[in-house]
Design an enzyme around this catalytic site. Structure first.
Site, short mmCIF file in Angstrom:
data_model
loop_
_atom_site.label_atom_id
_atom_site.label_comp_id
_atom_site.label_asym_id
_atom_site.label_seq_id
_atom_site.Cartn_x
_atom_site.Cartn_y
_atom_site.Cartn_z
N ASN A 19 29.56 49.08 21.72
CA ASN A 19 28.78 48.46 20.64
C ASN A 19 27.89 47.40 21.27
O ASN A 19 28.37 46.33 21.64
CB ASN A 19 29.75 47.84 19.62
N LYS A 21 25.62 45.66 19.92
CA LYS A 21 25.29 44.55 19.00
C LYS A 21 23.79 44.22 19.10
O LYS A 21 22.99 45.10 19.30
CB LYS A 21 26.17 43.33 19.27
N HIS A 106 31.84 46.65 10.64
CA HIS A 106 32.18 45.73 11.74
C HIS A 106 32.42 44.34 11.16
O HIS A 106 31.75 43.92 10.21
CB HIS A 106 31.05 45.70 12.77
N GLU A 108 31.57 41.50 12.06
CA GLU A 108 30.39 40.62 12.02
C GLU A 108 29.53 40.92 10.80
O GLU A 108 28.92 40.03 10.22
CB GLU A 108 29.59 40.76 13.34
N GLU A 178 40.04 46.27 14.94
CA GLU A 178 39.46 45.17 15.70
C GLU A 178 39.93 43.84 15.12
O GLU A 178 39.35 43.35 14.15
CB GLU A 178 37.93 45.24 15.63
N GLY A 184 35.05 39.14 21.20
CA GLY A 184 34.15 38.25 21.93
C GLY A 184 34.81 36.93 22.32
O GLY A 184 34.13 36.00 22.74
N SER A 224 37.77 42.30 23.05
CA SER A 224 37.88 41.85 24.44
C SER A 224 38.56 42.87 25.35
O SER A 224 39.33 42.51 26.25
CB SER A 224 38.58 40.48 24.51
C1 PEP Z 1 33.18 44.50 19.06
O1 PEP Z 1 32.44 43.64 18.61
O2 PEP Z 1 33.21 45.62 18.54
C2 PEP Z 1 34.00 44.14 20.21
C3 PEP Z 1 35.09 44.80 20.43
O3 PEP Z 1 33.55 43.08 20.99
P1 PEP Z 1 34.21 42.53 22.36
O4 PEP Z 1 34.62 43.72 23.17
O5 PEP Z 1 33.10 41.76 23.01
O6 PEP Z 1 35.35 41.68 21.95
#
Ligand code: PEP
Length: 261
Positions: A19, A21, A106, A108, A178, A184, A224
């Site tokens: 992703n 973003k 997602h 966000e 998630e 992040g 992460s």
């Molecule tokens: C995401 O936003 O889908 C995600 C998993 O981000 P990160 O791997 O940076 O935590």
């Protein structure tokens, strides 16, 4: 290796999806896609690789990955079919740009753009109607986790969205767990924490659609995930790959994760 341990009683796919973003300019995104494609030869053919890019990048990235093993995904789509919705991008537009997938829900988007489960039902319906597979994100935030509500939050997100669809639709829906507190932040859920929620999500799917549909559903972990922790996560029975944010912006890290099954 997990792939060869799969007893083939299920149709579950192993997927690593990046992703991107709101990162990279178009030329940078094209270079990243080329680098991912070049490095992908090392990844076993049974692992599906997907890149989810900003809308502006879809057509030029489709020109790079089209016809290859790398799938193309959007990061969102509109909850309306077409018309006077300035700034929105429809599922039909995404399909015509060369996408085979879209991420929906997602955290966000839920947090910053008022994405509700009701809107996600509409978005999922339109995505499926236009031939896109959906990567539906669910997960609890830190406060919910600390209050011990993580199972309840994931259960209601799954029920509110997926229970509106059919077993046939579920063939085109991938779930991504998630935990918001791990996105992040550098904090990864432990393999045990992730597995217990993945198993719970699969059970919640089974309650509505039956064991076979649940066994066939791909459930990704996101938060992460990196080459150093992917192996332990992917070794879990109910973790079928990852949705990768930060580490998807470096081809070597992304492919390193895909080599962790
Ligand atoms: C995401 O936003 O889908 C995600 C998993 O981000 P990160 O791997 O940076 O935590």
């Amino acid at each position: 290796m997990k792939l060869f341990l799969n007893d083939c009683k299920n149709m579950r796919k192993y997927i690593v999806a990046g992703n991107w973003k709101m990162n990279t300019t178009v030329p940078e995104g094209v270079e990243l896609a080329k680098a991912v494609l070049a490095a992908s030869a090392a990844v076993p053919a049974d692992v599906k690789l997907i890149v989810a890019t900003p809308f502006t990048h879809l057509c030029p990235v489709a020109a790079v990955v089209g016809g290859t093993r790398i799938g193309l995904s959007a990061e969102n789509c509109a909850d309306k079919e077409k018309g006077a919705y300035t700034g929105e991008v429809s599922a039909a537009m995404l399909a015509s740009a060369g996408c085979q997938y879209t991420i929906l829900g997602h955290s966000e988007r839920r947090q910053y753009y008022g994405e509700t489960d009701e809107k996600l039902v509409e978005k999922t319906r339109l995505a499926l109607a236009n031939g896109l597979d959906v990567i539906l994100c669910v997960g609890e935030n830190l406060e919910e986790r600390e209050a011990g509500r993580h199972f309840a939050v994931c259960e209601s997100q799954i029920k509110n969205v997926l229970y509106n669809f059919t077993a046939e639709d579920m063939k085109h829906i991938i779930v991504a767990y998630e935990p918001v507190w791990a996105i992040g932040t550098g904090k990864t859920a432990t393999a045990e924490q992730a597995e217990e929620i993945h198993a719970f999500i699969r059970k919640t799917i089974a309650e509505k659609f039956g064991e076979q549909v649940a066994d066939d559903t791909t459930i990704l972990y996101g938060g992460s995930c990196k080459p150093s922790n992917a192996k332990e996560l992917f070794a879990q029975k109910d973790i079928d790959g990852g949705l990768i944010g930060g580490a998807a912006l470096k081809a070597d890290d992304f492919i390193g994760i895909a080599l962790s099954f």
